[in-house]
Design a protein around this motif. Structure first.
Motif, PDB file in Angstrom:
ATOM      1  N   GLY A  54     -74.479  -1.908  16.936  1.00  0.00           N
ATOM      2  CA  GLY A  54     -75.460  -1.952  18.010  1.00  0.00           C
ATOM      3  C   GLY A  54     -75.663  -3.384  18.487  1.00  0.00           C
ATOM      4  O   GLY A  54     -75.866  -3.635  19.675  1.00  0.00           O
ATOM      5  N   THR A  55     -75.581  -4.315  17.556  1.00  0.00           N
ATOM      6  CA  THR A  55     -75.758  -5.729  17.900  1.00  0.00           C
ATOM      7  C   THR A  55     -74.629  -6.203  18.816  1.00  0.00           C
ATOM      8  O   THR A  55     -74.874  -6.910  19.801  1.00  0.00           O
ATOM      9  CB  THR A  55     -75.797  -6.579  16.607  1.00  0.00           C
ATOM     10  OG1 THR A  55     -76.814  -6.047  15.761  1.00  0.00           O
ATOM     11  CG2 THR A  55     -76.088  -8.028  16.900  1.00  0.00           C
ATOM     12  N   LEU A  58     -75.315  -4.924  22.268  1.00  0.00           N
ATOM     13  CA  LEU A  58     -76.320  -5.746  22.957  1.00  0.00           C
ATOM     14  C   LEU A  58     -75.692  -7.035  23.489  1.00  0.00           C
ATOM     15  O   LEU A  58     -75.927  -7.450  24.622  1.00  0.00           O
ATOM     16  CB  LEU A  58     -77.458  -6.093  21.985  1.00  0.00           C
ATOM     17  CG  LEU A  58     -78.530  -5.031  21.781  1.00  0.00           C
ATOM     18  CD1 LEU A  58     -79.364  -5.348  20.544  1.00  0.00           C
ATOM     19  CD2 LEU A  58     -79.434  -4.935  23.008  1.00  0.00           C
ATOM     20  N   SER A  79     -89.762  -5.484  17.292  1.00  0.00           N
ATOM     21  CA  SER A  79     -88.477  -4.777  17.292  1.00  0.00           C
ATOM     22  C   SER A  79     -87.628  -5.329  16.167  1.00  0.00           C
ATOM     23  O   SER A  79     -88.018  -6.253  15.454  1.00  0.00           O
ATOM     24  CB  SER A  79     -87.777  -4.990  18.639  1.00  0.00           C
ATOM     25  OG  SER A  79     -86.480  -4.418  18.634  1.00  0.00           O
ATOM     26  N   PHE A  80     -86.431  -4.762  16.034  1.00  0.00           N
ATOM     27  CA  PHE A  80     -85.439  -5.309  15.128  1.00  0.00           C
ATOM     28  C   PHE A  80     -84.894  -6.599  15.757  1.00  0.00           C
ATOM     29  O   PHE A  80     -84.732  -6.679  16.972  1.00  0.00           O
ATOM     30  CB  PHE A  80     -84.323  -4.273  14.921  1.00  0.00           C
ATOM     31  CG  PHE A  80     -83.279  -4.707  13.947  1.00  0.00           C
ATOM     32  CD1 PHE A  80     -83.612  -5.010  12.636  1.00  0.00           C
ATOM     33  CD2 PHE A  80     -81.953  -4.803  14.335  1.00  0.00           C
ATOM     34  CE1 PHE A  80     -82.645  -5.422  11.733  1.00  0.00           C
ATOM     35  CE2 PHE A  80     -80.973  -5.204  13.440  1.00  0.00           C
ATOM     36  CZ  PHE A  80     -81.326  -5.516  12.136  1.00  0.00           C
ATOM     37  N   ALA A  82     -82.177  -8.007  16.308  1.00  0.00           N
ATOM     38  CA  ALA A  82     -80.998  -8.041  17.183  1.00  0.00           C
ATOM     39  C   ALA A  82     -81.364  -7.955  18.664  1.00  0.00           C
ATOM     40  O   ALA A  82     -80.652  -8.500  19.512  1.00  0.00           O
ATOM     41  CB  ALA A  82     -80.040  -6.904  16.825  1.00  0.00           C
ATOM     42  N   VAL A 125     -87.207  -1.804  24.412  1.00  0.00           N
ATOM     43  CA  VAL A 125     -86.718  -1.051  23.258  1.00  0.00           C
ATOM     44  C   VAL A 125     -87.506   0.248  23.148  1.00  0.00           C
ATOM     45  O   VAL A 125     -88.722   0.247  23.341  1.00  0.00           O
ATOM     46  CB  VAL A 125     -86.922  -1.889  21.965  1.00  0.00           C
ATOM     47  CG1 VAL A 125     -86.390  -1.155  20.752  1.00  0.00           C
ATOM     48  CG2 VAL A 125     -86.282  -3.266  22.092  1.00  0.00           C
ATOM     49  N   ASP A 151     -82.535  -0.912  25.096  1.00  0.00           N
ATOM     50  CA  ASP A 151     -82.149  -0.845  23.684  1.00  0.00           C
ATOM     51  C   ASP A 151     -82.666   0.472  23.112  1.00  0.00           C
ATOM     52  O   ASP A 151     -83.809   0.581  22.671  1.00  0.00           O
ATOM     53  CB  ASP A 151     -82.711  -2.046  22.911  1.00  0.00           C
ATOM     54  CG  ASP A 151     -82.264  -2.020  21.448  1.00  0.00           C
ATOM     55  OD1 ASP A 151     -81.796  -0.963  20.978  1.00  0.00           O
ATOM     56  OD2 ASP A 151     -82.401  -3.059  20.766  1.00  0.00           O
ATOM     57  N   GLU A 154     -82.642   3.070  18.506  1.00  0.00           N
ATOM     58  CA  GLU A 154     -83.434   3.916  17.598  1.00  0.00           C
ATOM     59  C   GLU A 154     -83.776   5.262  18.223  1.00  0.00           C
ATOM     60  O   GLU A 154     -84.597   5.999  17.671  1.00  0.00           O
ATOM     61  CB  GLU A 154     -84.734   3.174  17.222  1.00  0.00           C
ATOM     62  CG  GLU A 154     -84.457   1.839  16.549  1.00  0.00           C
ATOM     63  CD  GLU A 154     -85.720   1.100  16.133  1.00  0.00           C
ATOM     64  OE1 GLU A 154     -86.838   1.598  16.395  1.00  0.00           O
ATOM     65  OE2 GLU A 154     -85.583   0.018  15.536  1.00  0.00           O
ATOM     66  N   LYS A 180     -79.725   5.391  11.013  1.00  0.00           N
ATOM     67  CA  LYS A 180     -79.999   5.900  12.363  1.00  0.00           C
ATOM     68  C   LYS A 180     -79.817   7.430  12.417  1.00  0.00           C
ATOM     69  O   LYS A 180     -79.265   8.025  11.501  1.00  0.00           O
ATOM     70  CB  LYS A 180     -79.079   5.198  13.371  1.00  0.00           C
ATOM     71  CG  LYS A 180     -79.220   3.663  13.341  1.00  0.00           C
ATOM     72  CD  LYS A 180     -80.206   3.126  14.351  1.00  0.00           C
ATOM     73  CE  LYS A 180     -80.911   1.880  13.965  1.00  0.00           C
ATOM     74  NZ  LYS A 180     -80.456   0.564  14.302  1.00  0.00           N
TER      75      LYS A 180
HETATM   76  C1  LIG Z   1     -80.466  -0.826  14.593  1.00  0.00           C
HETATM   77  C2  LIG Z   1     -80.917  -1.581  15.782  1.00  0.00           C
HETATM   78  C3  LIG Z   1     -80.065  -2.448  16.495  1.00  0.00           C
HETATM   79  C4  LIG Z   1     -78.727  -2.929  16.020  1.00  0.00           C
HETATM   80  O1  LIG Z   1     -77.882  -2.076  15.473  1.00  0.00           O
HETATM   81  P1  LIG Z   1     -76.778  -2.518  14.393  1.00  0.00           P
HETATM   82  O2  LIG Z   1     -75.804  -1.424  14.521  1.00  0.00           O
HETATM   83  O3  LIG Z   1     -77.458  -2.578  13.069  1.00  0.00           O
HETATM   84  O4  LIG Z   1     -76.208  -3.834  14.800  1.00  0.00           O
HETATM   85  C5  LIG Z   1     -80.534  -3.007  17.672  1.00  0.00           C
HETATM   86  N1  LIG Z   1     -81.778  -2.779  18.117  1.00  0.00           N
HETATM   87  C6  LIG Z   1     -82.642  -1.993  17.437  1.00  0.00           C
HETATM   88  C7  LIG Z   1     -83.997  -1.782  18.014  1.00  0.00           C
HETATM   89  C8  LIG Z   1     -82.248  -1.387  16.245  1.00  0.00           C
HETATM   90  O5  LIG Z   1     -83.125  -0.643  15.567  1.00  0.00           O
END
Ligand SMILES: *Cc1c(COP(=O)(O)O)cnc(C)c1O
Length: 373
Positions: A54-55, A58, A79-80, A82, A125, A151, A154, A180
């Motif tokens: 996910g990173t 982004l 948020s996370f 990333a 997000v 984003d 989640e 996830k």
């Molecule tokens: C999990 C997550 C990501 C990144 O995903 P990864 O696959 O772990 O890199 C990005 N944004 C949010 C809000 C997340 O929860």
């Protein structure tokens, strides 16, 4: 021990992975294409590009939108990490706007006052799987000619006014880490209706190769190796085929918790935003405002001692050590996000969590609350 999360993988899924391993195409094969097509259809998008996290998704979206040094992107501090780091990768500046107390998502009313001549985009997000206020966000973006990054890492399977998360921004992403809603071990997916964004992301994910008719060793732009293997993609395909079942099981666990926790006066539970249905990513409770971060932390240690894995979703981004040191953020700058962050506990939450284990969690949580009275 009751874990915080646990993936839901069937024997059929294990078998499908082994089938790929029996062949010779372990990457850039037919499973990538199929997973992308299924994801695009699921999110009601024209294009999908599979990547290795996910990173990475982004990062490529930020690059594809041309966001660079000197630009500002308005985003949420709750948020996370990333979702803010991806802006820093391109030397642009994350500008935080505080969240709504009720939804825990970025507060659209606080976005406009953050807009400057340098603002290029809004990155919102769908926190914990609860859809952000996309109507308001898209309205503000249109008025000020800003791009929108969604984003939805989640929020796979969540809906706003019947429309899927992942279908709102100029580009969106999902993520497939094992906690996830759908997992591929590691993986991510970029969704967009814009062919140029899709083509750029695909090329950058594959070492800057041009896709149509160029050779393996010709690189037309700066690229990365952000590819998702066919081994991961086949797991994603099989998981997505079970999406209805996965969503149903998750909802069952969520509803059981809610039923058993709703009469506890010291805590607030999550509920979906207006006109939304959430496919929840985590089960988070919030302690009442009279409790401190120390109260919460003492509850966490007690729960851990009793064999229940819990977590603090989320520590705010601006108060992470790296952000404090690099940008001088201090407590008090985003009071709602900070207050929420100090009072949240995320409980064990996964599809196959048994009711008897939910009962143990609830009982232990009540005991933990009694200790901090
Ligand atoms: C999990 C997550 C990501 C990144 O995903 P990864 O696959 O772990 O890199 C990005 N944004 C949010 C809000 C997340 O929860």
């Amino acid at each position: 021990m009751i874990p915080l999360s646990s993936p839901d993988i069937t024997n059929a899924e294990r078998k499908a992975v082994l089938e790929v391993l029996k062949g010779r195409t372990l990457s850039l094969g037919p499973r990538l294409k199929e997973f992308e097509e299924r994801m695009a259809k699921f999110a009601k998008r024209k294009y999908a590009v599979g990547v290795n996290s996910g990173t990475s998704a982004l990062h490529l979206i930020v690059r594809a939108l041309g966001i660079q040094e000197g630009d500002e992107v308005i985003t949420t501090p709750f948020s996370f990490i990333a979702s803010s780091n991806c802006i820093l990768y391109e030397k642009a500046k994350p500008v935080f706007a505080d969240i709504e107390e009720k939804t825990l998502n970025i507060d659209p009313k606080k976005i406009e006052e953050k807009i400057t001549r340098k603002t290029k985009a809004i990155l919102a997000v769908d926190i914990f799987g609860n859809p952000a206020d996309w109507d308001a966000i898209l309205r503000i973006a249109k008025k000020h000619n800003l791009r929108v990054i969604e984003d939805s890492a989640e929020a796979l399977g969540s809906l706003r006014k019947g429309k899927p998360c992942g279908s709102f921004g100029d580009a969106a992403l999902f993520a497939f880490y094992p906690n996830k809603q759908v997992t591929t071990g590691e993986g991510g997916m970029i969704l967009t209706d814009n062919k140029e964004i899709a083509d750029l992301c695909r090329s950058m994910s594959n070492q800057g190769r041009a896709f149509e008719g160029s050779s393996w060793l010709e690189h037309v732009r700066l690229g990365y190796n952000y590819r998702m293997s066919d081994i991961e993609c086949v797991l994603g395909i099989e998981q997505l085929k079970r999406m209805q079942e996965l969503t149903k099981k998750r909802k069952l666990v969520f509803d059981l918790y809610t039923k058993k926790l709703k009469s506890i006066p010291q805590i607030t539970l999550l509920s979906a935003s207006k006109e939304c249905s959430a496919n929840w990513f985590v089960y988070v409770i919030q302690l009442a405002k009279r409790y401190t971060r120390a109260d919460r932390d003492s509850m966490l240690s007690f729960l851990k001692e009793k064999g229940i894995q819990c977590s603090t979703y989320f520590q705010t981004i601006h108060l992470q050590p790296f952000y404090r040191q690099s940008f001088g953020y201090k407590p008090g700058m985003f009071p709602i996000a900070e207050s929420v962050s100090d009072r949240t506990i995320s409980l064990p939450f996964f599809n196959n969590l048994k009711e008897k284990d939910i009962d143990i969690v609830v009982k232990t949580l009540k005991a933990a609350l009694e200790r901090i009275q």
